[in-house]
Design an enzyme around this catalytic site. Structure first.
Site, PDB file in Angstrom:
ATOM      1  N   TRP A  90       4.387   3.414   3.676  1.00  0.00           N
ATOM      2  CA  TRP A  90       5.484   4.167   4.602  1.00  0.00           C
ATOM      3  C   TRP A  90       6.090   4.519   5.704  1.00  0.00           C
ATOM      4  O   TRP A  90       6.348   4.517   5.945  1.00  0.00           O
ATOM      5  CB  TRP A  90       5.665   2.352   4.920  1.00  0.00           C
ATOM      6  CG  TRP A  90       6.744   1.829   3.943  1.00  0.00           C
ATOM      7  CD1 TRP A  90       6.032   0.907   2.987  1.00  0.00           C
ATOM      8  CD2 TRP A  90       7.853   2.375   3.471  1.00  0.00           C
ATOM      9  NE1 TRP A  90       6.700   0.428   1.961  1.00  0.00           N
ATOM     10  CE2 TRP A  90       8.036   1.764   2.469  1.00  0.00           C
ATOM     11  CE3 TRP A  90       8.251   3.468   4.513  1.00  0.00           C
ATOM     12  CZ2 TRP A  90       9.458   2.519   1.765  1.00  0.00           C
ATOM     13  CZ3 TRP A  90       9.725   3.949   3.294  1.00  0.00           C
ATOM     14  CH2 TRP A  90       9.867   3.128   1.776  1.00  0.00           C
ATOM     15  N   ASN A  91       6.058   6.087   4.268  1.00  0.00           N
ATOM     16  CA  ASN A  91       7.287   6.703   4.861  1.00  0.00           C
ATOM     17  C   ASN A  91       6.852   7.672   5.842  1.00  0.00           C
ATOM     18  O   ASN A  91       8.079   8.431   6.821  1.00  0.00           O
ATOM     19  CB  ASN A  91       8.196   7.491   3.731  1.00  0.00           C
ATOM     20  CG  ASN A  91       7.199   7.701   3.133  1.00  0.00           C
ATOM     21  OD1 ASN A  91       5.952   7.767   2.570  1.00  0.00           O
ATOM     22  ND2 ASN A  91       7.553   8.427   1.646  1.00  0.00           N
ATOM     23  N   PRO A 134       2.951   1.646  -9.591  1.00  0.00           N
ATOM     24  CA  PRO A 134       2.553   0.256 -10.462  1.00  0.00           C
ATOM     25  C   PRO A 134       1.321  -0.364  -8.979  1.00  0.00           C
ATOM     26  O   PRO A 134      -0.092  -0.245  -9.555  1.00  0.00           O
ATOM     27  CB  PRO A 134       3.161  -1.008  -9.815  1.00  0.00           C
ATOM     28  CG  PRO A 134       4.595  -0.161  -9.647  1.00  0.00           C
ATOM     29  CD  PRO A 134       4.902   1.467  -9.690  1.00  0.00           C
ATOM     30  N   THR A 135       1.794   0.152  -8.186  1.00  0.00           N
ATOM     31  CA  THR A 135       0.138   0.281  -7.110  1.00  0.00           C
ATOM     32  C   THR A 135      -1.162   1.186  -7.354  1.00  0.00           C
ATOM     33  O   THR A 135      -2.700   0.932  -7.662  1.00  0.00           O
ATOM     34  CB  THR A 135       0.417   0.676  -5.628  1.00  0.00           C
ATOM     35  OG1 THR A 135       1.313  -0.488  -5.093  1.00  0.00           O
ATOM     36  CG2 THR A 135      -0.963   0.241  -4.618  1.00  0.00           C
ATOM     37  N   CYS A 172       9.277  10.711  -1.731  1.00  0.00           N
ATOM     38  CA  CYS A 172       8.366  10.522  -2.882  1.00  0.00           C
ATOM     39  C   CYS A 172       9.552  11.035  -3.976  1.00  0.00           C
ATOM     40  O   CYS A 172       9.711  11.655  -4.972  1.00  0.00           O
ATOM     41  CB  CYS A 172       7.673  10.328  -2.678  1.00  0.00           C
ATOM     42  SG  CYS A 172       6.560  11.882  -2.251  1.00  0.00           S
ATOM     43  N   LYS A 189      -6.833   3.366   5.443  1.00  0.00           N
ATOM     44  CA  LYS A 189      -5.608   2.639   6.031  1.00  0.00           C
ATOM     45  C   LYS A 189      -4.226   2.790   5.395  1.00  0.00           C
ATOM     46  O   LYS A 189      -3.810   2.542   4.126  1.00  0.00           O
ATOM     47  CB  LYS A 189      -6.106   1.241   4.391  1.00  0.00           C
ATOM     48  CG  LYS A 189      -5.729  -0.208   5.148  1.00  0.00           C
ATOM     49  CD  LYS A 189      -5.190  -0.632   3.701  1.00  0.00           C
ATOM     50  CE  LYS A 189      -4.408  -0.735   3.108  1.00  0.00           C
ATOM     51  NZ  LYS A 189      -2.926  -0.884   4.031  1.00  0.00           N
ATOM     52  N   GLY A 246      -2.526   4.440   2.268  1.00  0.00           N
ATOM     53  CA  GLY A 246      -0.871   5.502   3.224  1.00  0.00           C
ATOM     54  C   GLY A 246       0.280   4.538   2.535  1.00  0.00           C
ATOM     55  O   GLY A 246      -0.120   3.097   2.610  1.00  0.00           O
ATOM     56  N   SER A 285       3.166   3.346  -5.026  1.00  0.00           N
ATOM     57  CA  SER A 285       3.848   3.242  -6.116  1.00  0.00           C
ATOM     58  C   SER A 285       3.146   3.672  -7.285  1.00  0.00           C
ATOM     59  O   SER A 285       1.983   3.387  -6.838  1.00  0.00           O
ATOM     60  CB  SER A 285       4.589   2.244  -5.990  1.00  0.00           C
ATOM     61  OG  SER A 285       4.009   0.723  -6.148  1.00  0.00           O
ATOM     62  N   GLU A 306      -1.047   9.954  -5.005  1.00  0.00           N
ATOM     63  CA  GLU A 306       0.709  10.255  -4.926  1.00  0.00           C
ATOM     64  C   GLU A 306       1.198   9.584  -5.112  1.00  0.00           C
ATOM     65  O   GLU A 306       1.485   8.720  -4.093  1.00  0.00           O
ATOM     66  CB  GLU A 306       0.798  11.597  -2.864  1.00  0.00           C
ATOM     67  CG  GLU A 306      -0.455  12.231  -3.243  1.00  0.00           C
ATOM     68  CD  GLU A 306       0.311  14.015  -3.620  1.00  0.00           C
ATOM     69  OE1 GLU A 306       1.007  13.725  -4.465  1.00  0.00           O
ATOM     70  OE2 GLU A 306      -0.199  14.881  -3.822  1.00  0.00           O
TER      71      GLU A 306
HETATM   72  P1  NAD Z   1       3.472   1.237  -1.956  1.00  0.00           P
HETATM   73  O1  NAD Z   1       2.465   1.413  -3.998  1.00  0.00           O
HETATM   74  O2  NAD Z   1       3.390  -1.129  -2.057  1.00  0.00           O
HETATM   75  O3  NAD Z   1       2.128   0.896  -1.222  1.00  0.00           O
HETATM   76  C1  NAD Z   1       1.262   1.388  -1.207  1.00  0.00           C
HETATM   77  C2  NAD Z   1      -0.625   1.184  -0.231  1.00  0.00           C
HETATM   78  O4  NAD Z   1      -1.647   0.831  -0.745  1.00  0.00           O
HETATM   79  C3  NAD Z   1       0.042   0.495   1.082  1.00  0.00           C
HETATM   80  O5  NAD Z   1      -1.114   0.478   1.928  1.00  0.00           O
HETATM   81  C4  NAD Z   1      -0.345  -0.516   0.505  1.00  0.00           C
HETATM   82  O6  NAD Z   1      -1.052  -1.896   1.415  1.00  0.00           O
HETATM   83  C5  NAD Z   1      -1.262  -0.387  -0.224  1.00  0.00           C
HETATM   84  N1  NAD Z   1      -1.703  -1.522  -1.704  1.00  0.00           N
HETATM   85  C6  NAD Z   1      -1.122  -2.491  -2.018  1.00  0.00           C
HETATM   86  N2  NAD Z   1      -1.553  -2.651  -3.389  1.00  0.00           N
HETATM   87  C7  NAD Z   1      -3.137  -1.974  -3.138  1.00  0.00           C
HETATM   88  C8  NAD Z   1      -4.225  -2.549  -4.458  1.00  0.00           C
HETATM   89  N3  NAD Z   1      -4.093  -3.623  -4.942  1.00  0.00           N
HETATM   90  N4  NAD Z   1      -5.498  -2.290  -3.900  1.00  0.00           N
HETATM   91  C9  NAD Z   1      -5.021  -0.792  -2.418  1.00  0.00           C
HETATM   92  N5  NAD Z   1      -4.542  -0.637  -1.849  1.00  0.00           N
HETATM   93  C10 NAD Z   1      -3.264  -1.428  -2.097  1.00  0.00           C
HETATM   94  O7  NAD Z   1       4.237   1.753  -1.502  1.00  0.00           O
HETATM   95  P2  NAD Z   1       4.887   1.832  -0.260  1.00  0.00           P
HETATM   96  O8  NAD Z   1       6.152   0.760  -0.564  1.00  0.00           O
HETATM   97  O9  NAD Z   1       4.045   1.506   0.528  1.00  0.00           O
HETATM   98  O10 NAD Z   1       5.601   2.941  -0.681  1.00  0.00           O
HETATM   99  C11 NAD Z   1       7.252   3.545  -0.993  1.00  0.00           C
HETATM  100  C12 NAD Z   1       6.241   4.293  -2.351  1.00  0.00           C
HETATM  101  O11 NAD Z   1       4.605   5.300  -2.052  1.00  0.00           O
HETATM  102  C13 NAD Z   1       7.495   5.284  -3.655  1.00  0.00           C
HETATM  103  O12 NAD Z   1       7.192   4.618  -5.287  1.00  0.00           O
HETATM  104  C14 NAD Z   1       7.423   6.899  -3.434  1.00  0.00           C
HETATM  105  O13 NAD Z   1       7.567   7.570  -4.264  1.00  0.00           O
HETATM  106  C15 NAD Z   1       4.846   6.277  -2.820  1.00  0.00           C
HETATM  107  N6  NAD Z   1       5.109   7.814  -2.252  1.00  0.00           N
HETATM  108  C16 NAD Z   1       4.620   9.261  -2.561  1.00  0.00           C
HETATM  109  C17 NAD Z   1       4.091  10.073  -1.995  1.00  0.00           C
HETATM  110  C18 NAD Z   1       3.663  11.515  -2.976  1.00  0.00           C
HETATM  111  O14 NAD Z   1       3.225  12.001  -2.309  1.00  0.00           O
HETATM  112  N7  NAD Z   1       3.807  11.037  -4.177  1.00  0.00           N
HETATM  113  C19 NAD Z   1       5.031   9.338  -1.153  1.00  0.00           C
HETATM  114  C20 NAD Z   1       4.736   8.973  -0.069  1.00  0.00           C
HETATM  115  C21 NAD Z   1       5.606   8.104  -0.863  1.00  0.00           C
END
Ligand code: NAD
Length: 488
Positions: free
Chosen positions: A156-157, A235-236, A288, A180, A154, A233, A254
């Site tokens: 954090w929002n 990149p993730t 998002c 997670k 997930g 995001s 997502e």
């Molecule tokens: P993030 O990409 O930094 O982290 C998301 C999750 O991925 C976290 O739980 C993080 O610990 C985990 N993560 C990070 N690196 C990883 C890896 N290498 N392998 C597995 N897991 C890993 O995102 P964030 O900063 O928590 O959230 C903001 C982003 O999420 C924004 O880009 C937003 O647009 C997006 N978002 C999308 C939606 C949607 O439904 N499309 C909804 C909410 C947020």
């Protein structure tokens, strides 16, 4: 220093129906964004705990998949009822986790999670295969099978909503899930795990483990995981999808967006301003699908900006626990610094700051709702996802121009169109390269409607019956009724 009795959970992880600690894991301080103070301390899962969570989920999944859809559905619907009954406590916890105002969390988070559990609980018994007649009276039937153990990761929002949006369809299809949450907001998913067990889910069916990227990566590549659903995001998403590909695992991604919100000169301007406010400042802009590129047709640009800035004076910024507050802090110091960097970039690149832009002189991670006018397509604030309360207003002349500019992005999560012209509304919605479009509305995501992105904003869909396809696989069974011929 816990400020709420529920902030500090008994232990960091919830595995096999019970709280579990992993003393070897790195510490995670949970910070309340409205004060900047620590309210709980957890620990990340080490690989041994990831193993334990996946093994426990695997053990629970086999019997769960054999239960009838009606039985599975009953558990999910019971969980939805419990969530609704505890809405206030869960909303307070969501506010502690994220800093979002209670006026939002009371109506948006646990409520949306309950909707998902109720919806997928309702259709669990209707997940069936098909009968396909073929030549000679033979036939094929299909079985819609569970995938196995799914990993949910997930952002954090929306920690409660994300946990439920992933768990509900996964469990309805007969899968188990190891979830997670984001390391920034680890508290809420633990409550969902507790509630599912209370509702009758077998221990282990929905396990929660804590940690940052390293724990997520260990989960994604665990041999026991059949599918990964990430909210995060781009990149993730790229990293997680690539890691999942190693095991040919199913993925739902997502991801982020930089969505356009297009206001035509014939629009009801107050409705359009409401859409722009909802699509930029709800949850302090940390959504998002936000419509952060607001394209306004030139003849109505001045009145649009005037009404927008007048309405922004009415934002009540303050203590998220005060129900009069309708705009709270950003989730973390890091996110505040990131967003402030974008405000600086907007100023440096020549955008005109017409509202906000400053931190509040109080503890916590507060940034005023911020609007830039005179934004051009090449500016950083028009190209990159900011994930904070920063609106970029751009002007346009014609529909074709607006569409071309709206689609000139690698993102494709959402889009909005405000107009009174029926034909134009549908024409623009059809032409926008986005997974979700709103006509004269913004950011409404009912569980009945599919939600997800195109282009780099994602793969797969959450919510609606569409999600079933992403948490199940189809087996074809060919049935021969006559003698079988062979060449020799
Ligand atoms: P993030 O990409 O930094 O982290 C998301 C999750 O991925 C976290 O739980 C993080 O610990 C985990 N993560 C990070 N690196 C990883 C890896 N290498 N392998 C597995 N897991 C890993 O995102 P964030 O900063 O928590 O959230 C903001 C982003 O999420 C924004 O880009 C937003 O647009 C997006 N978002 C999308 C939606 C949607 O439904 N499309 C909804 C909410 C947020």
């Amino acid at each position: 220093m816990a400020q709420h009795p529920d902030a500090q959970p008994p232990a960091s992880h919830f595995i096999d129906g019970a709280y579990v600690e992993d003393p070897a894991g790195d510490p995670i301080d949970v910070i309340y964004p409205a004060t900047g103070k620590s309210i709980a301390r957890l620990r990340a899962a080490t690989p041994a705990t990831v193993d334990r969570a996946v093994a426990s989920a695997k053990a629970a999944q086999a019997a769960w998949a054999r239960a009838s859809g009606a039985e599975r559905g009953r558990v999910l619907r019971r969980a939805a009822e419990i969530i609704r009954a505890r809405n206030r406590d869960l909303s307070v916890l969501e506010t502690l986790d994220t800093g979002k105002p209670l006026s939002e969390t009371l109506v948006a988070d646990a409520a949306s999670g309950a909707d998902a559990l109720e919806y997928f609980g309702g259709i669990a018994a209707a997940i069936t295969g098909a009968h396909i007649p073929v030549a000679g009276g033979d036939f094929v039937y299909t079985i819609r099978e569970a995938l196995g153990v799914c990993a949910g990761i997930g952002a954090w929002n929306y920690p409660t909503q994300i946990a439920c949006w992933k768990a509900a369809p996964a469990l309805a299809c007969g899968n188990a899930m190891v979830f997670k949450p984001s390391e920034t907001t680890p508290l809420c998913a633990l409550k969902i795990a507790e509630i599912l067990v209370e509702a009758g889910a077998p221990p282990g069916l929905f396990n929660v483990i804590q940690g940052a990227g390293a724990t997520g990566a260990a989960l994604v590549t665990h041999p026991g995981i059949a599918k990964v659903s990430l909210t995060g995001s781009v990149p993730t998403g790229q990293k997680v999808a690539a890691a999942a590909a190693g095991g040919i695992r199913h993925v739902t991604m997502e991801l982020g967006g930089k969505s356009p919100l297009i206001v035509f000169e014939d629009a009801d301007l107050d409705t359009a301003v409401s859409g722009a406010i909802l699509g930029n400042f709800y949850s302090s802009g940390q959504v998002c699908s936000n419509g952060t590129r607001v394209f306004v047709q030139a003849p109505v640009l001045a009145p649009f900006l005037a009404r927008l800035t007048a309405r922004l004076q009415r934002a009540v910024i303050g203590d998220p626990m005060d129900e009069a507050t309708n705009f709270g802090p950003l989730v973390s110091a890091a996110q505040l610094a990131r967003v402030e960097g974008y405000v600086a970039a907007g100023l440096a690149e020549g955008a005109r700051l017409i509202h906000g832009g400053k931190r509040l002189d109080r503890p916590g991670y507060y940034l005023e709702p911020t609007v830039f006018a005179d934004v051009t397509d090449r500016m950083t604030i028009a190209q990159e996802e900011i994930f904070g309360p920063v609106m970029a207003v751009l002007s346009f002349a014609t529909e074709d121009e607006a569409l071309a500019r709206a689609n000139a992005t690698d993102f494709g999560l959402a889009g909005g169109v405000f107009t009174r012209d029926l034909a134009r509304a549908h024409r623009v919605a059809a032409a926008l390269e986005a997974g979700t479009c709103w006509i004269n509305a913004y950011n409404l995501t009912p569980v009945e409607a599919p939600f997800g992105g195109v282009k780099r904003s994602g793969i797969g869909r959450e919510n609606s019956a569409e999600a079933i396809a992403h948490y199940s696989q189809v087996k074809s069974v060919y049935v021969a009724l006559g003698p079988l011929e062979a060449p020799f």
